[in-house]
Design an enzyme around this catalytic site. Sequence first.
Site, short mmCIF file in Angstrom:
data_model
loop_
_atom_site.label_atom_id
_atom_site.label_comp_id
_atom_site.label_asym_id
_atom_site.label_seq_id
_atom_site.Cartn_x
_atom_site.Cartn_y
_atom_site.Cartn_z
N ASN A 145 13.49 16.95 16.20
CA ASN A 145 12.59 16.95 17.35
C ASN A 145 12.26 18.40 17.72
OD1 ASN A 145 11.78 17.14 20.13
ND2 ASN A 145 12.37 15.00 20.40
N ASP A 177 10.19 19.48 20.17
CA ASP A 177 9.61 19.63 21.52
C ASP A 177 9.92 21.00 22.14
OD1 ASP A 177 8.83 17.01 21.31
OD2 ASP A 177 10.28 16.23 22.76
N HIS A 178 11.17 21.42 21.97
CA HIS A 178 11.58 22.61 22.74
C HIS A 178 11.16 23.93 22.11
CE1 HIS A 178 12.99 20.04 25.73
NE2 HIS A 178 13.83 19.42 24.91
N ARG A 237 5.31 31.17 28.10
CA ARG A 237 4.44 32.34 28.18
C ARG A 237 2.99 32.05 27.86
NH1 ARG A 237 6.97 37.55 28.10
NH2 ARG A 237 8.53 37.27 29.70
N HIS A 257 7.45 14.53 21.22
CA HIS A 257 7.18 13.69 22.39
C HIS A 257 5.99 14.27 23.15
CE1 HIS A 257 9.04 11.76 26.29
NE2 HIS A 257 7.80 11.37 26.07
N ARG A 267 4.28 14.16 26.24
CA ARG A 267 4.48 13.65 27.60
C ARG A 267 3.18 13.64 28.39
NH1 ARG A 267 9.18 13.26 30.55
NH2 ARG A 267 11.07 13.38 29.29
N ARG A 326 4.27 18.92 29.16
CA ARG A 326 5.12 20.07 29.48
C ARG A 326 5.57 20.84 28.24
NH1 ARG A 326 10.46 16.95 31.65
NH2 ARG A 326 8.90 15.94 32.95
N HIS A 327 5.65 20.15 27.09
CA HIS A 327 5.97 20.91 25.87
C HIS A 327 4.91 20.66 24.78
CE1 HIS A 327 8.14 17.14 25.32
NE2 HIS A 327 9.17 17.51 26.07
N GLU A 336 6.87 10.26 19.86
CA GLU A 336 7.50 9.61 21.02
C GLU A 336 6.46 9.52 22.12
OE1 GLU A 336 10.91 11.78 22.19
OE2 GLU A 336 11.97 11.39 20.34
N THR A 357 14.57 15.24 31.17
CA THR A 357 14.50 14.74 29.80
C THR A 357 14.53 13.22 29.90
OG1 THR A 357 15.57 14.76 27.63
CG2 THR A 357 17.02 14.91 29.54
N THR A 358 14.48 12.54 28.76
CA THR A 358 14.46 11.08 28.79
C THR A 358 15.87 10.60 29.14
OG1 THR A 358 12.79 11.22 27.08
CG2 THR A 358 13.68 9.05 27.52
N GLU A 368 15.91 2.60 18.60
CA GLU A 368 16.70 3.85 18.63
C GLU A 368 17.62 3.77 19.83
OE1 GLU A 368 14.67 7.56 17.91
OE2 GLU A 368 16.08 8.65 19.20
N HIS A 392 19.77 11.56 21.09
CA HIS A 392 19.83 12.20 22.40
C HIS A 392 21.19 12.86 22.63
CE1 HIS A 392 17.55 12.89 26.11
NE2 HIS A 392 18.74 13.23 26.54
N GLY A 393 21.13 14.15 22.85
CA GLY A 393 22.34 14.90 23.18
C GLY A 393 23.29 15.12 22.01
N GLY A 433 17.07 17.16 18.73
CA GLY A 433 16.18 18.25 19.09
C GLY A 433 16.83 19.41 19.82
N HIS A 434 17.14 19.19 21.08
CA HIS A 434 17.52 20.29 21.96
C HIS A 434 18.62 21.18 21.39
CE1 HIS A 434 19.41 22.22 25.49
NE2 HIS A 434 18.15 22.35 25.87
N1 PXP Z 1 15.27 10.47 20.59
C1 PXP Z 1 14.42 10.28 21.62
C2 PXP Z 1 13.72 8.96 21.72
C3 PXP Z 1 14.17 11.30 22.56
O1 PXP Z 1 13.33 11.09 23.58
C4 PXP Z 1 14.80 12.55 22.37
C5 PXP Z 1 14.52 13.71 23.28
O2 PXP Z 1 14.49 13.40 24.55
C6 PXP Z 1 15.69 12.70 21.30
C7 PXP Z 1 15.90 11.64 20.42
C8 PXP Z 1 16.39 13.99 21.04
O3 PXP Z 1 17.27 14.31 22.06
P1 PXP Z 1 17.88 15.76 22.10
O4 PXP Z 1 16.75 16.70 22.35
O5 PXP Z 1 18.86 15.70 23.22
O6 PXP Z 1 18.53 16.02 20.76
#
Ligand code: PXP
Length: 243
Positions: free
Chosen positions: A11, A13-14, A22, A47, A49, A53-54, A74, A104-105, A155, A194-195, A216-217
């Site tokens: 992912n 996004d970040h 910036r 994702h 949104r 935002r990203h 997403e 976040t989600t 998921e 996630h996480g 992702g994060h």
């Molecule tokens: N899966 C889904 C559906 C998500 O929305 C996200 C990010 O919010 C992730 C996976 C990845 O989560 P993370 O950025 O915490 O790794």
Amino acid sequence: MAQDKLRLGVNIDHVATIRNARGGEHPDPVRAAHAAEAAGADGITAHLREDRRHITDGDIERLMSEIRLPLNLEMAATEEMLAIALRHRPHAACIVPEKREERTTEGGLDAAGQLEVLTPVVGKLSAAGIRVSLFIEAEPQQIEAAIRLGAPVVEFHTGRYAHLAADQRESELKRIADAAALAAKNGIEPHAGHGLTFDNVSPIAAIPQVRELNIGHFLIGEAIFIGLEESVRRMRALMDAAR
Ligand code: PXP
């Protein structure tokens, strides 16, 4: 016997979050997607949104035309996002709950409570050849909703698992493993995310029915210290070792 390979969706996004801090074009999420591919990612997740935002509309456009890996978009189940998905036709669309004020989600989609809203969205995405996934909590009633909706993929939200201390994860892990078995038994492919981090990914990666992790994060954060390719490579190695 070797189990089927566990896919890694990165992912990005970040990368866009940092770029947007910036304005301008650096760092470029598309470049991150190429680096993730070089390091062994199997797919790219982004994702879009409502508040942009990203990831932006332009990013989705470029990801669709410039990367070779399958894109997992997403999206919230809104008319606007449905139209965007149908226009771009990504490989997959993961329907997520979205609240403007959240960072976040924060939890899974209440598929069971929103069958009426989700039915046409899942139907139209599927009819366009997009593989639909529902981002849900690892609960039987949500899996039943996915069955009723005809979603080929779910998921599981691993946020709760990820936030627990290592010695307190057992029951949460079992909940996810049981849900993965239930989904697979009903012909639905289970993914998770996630996480997830280097420290907590292995037990989730070891659940045999789980076929894909979306991360992702942590990967993007770790890239600051060791580089994105190395970050993805290490995650890939931990996932492979757990199978
Ligand atoms: N899966 C889904 C559906 C998500 O929305 C996200 C990010 O919010 C992730 C996976 C990845 O989560 P993370 O950025 O915490 O790794």
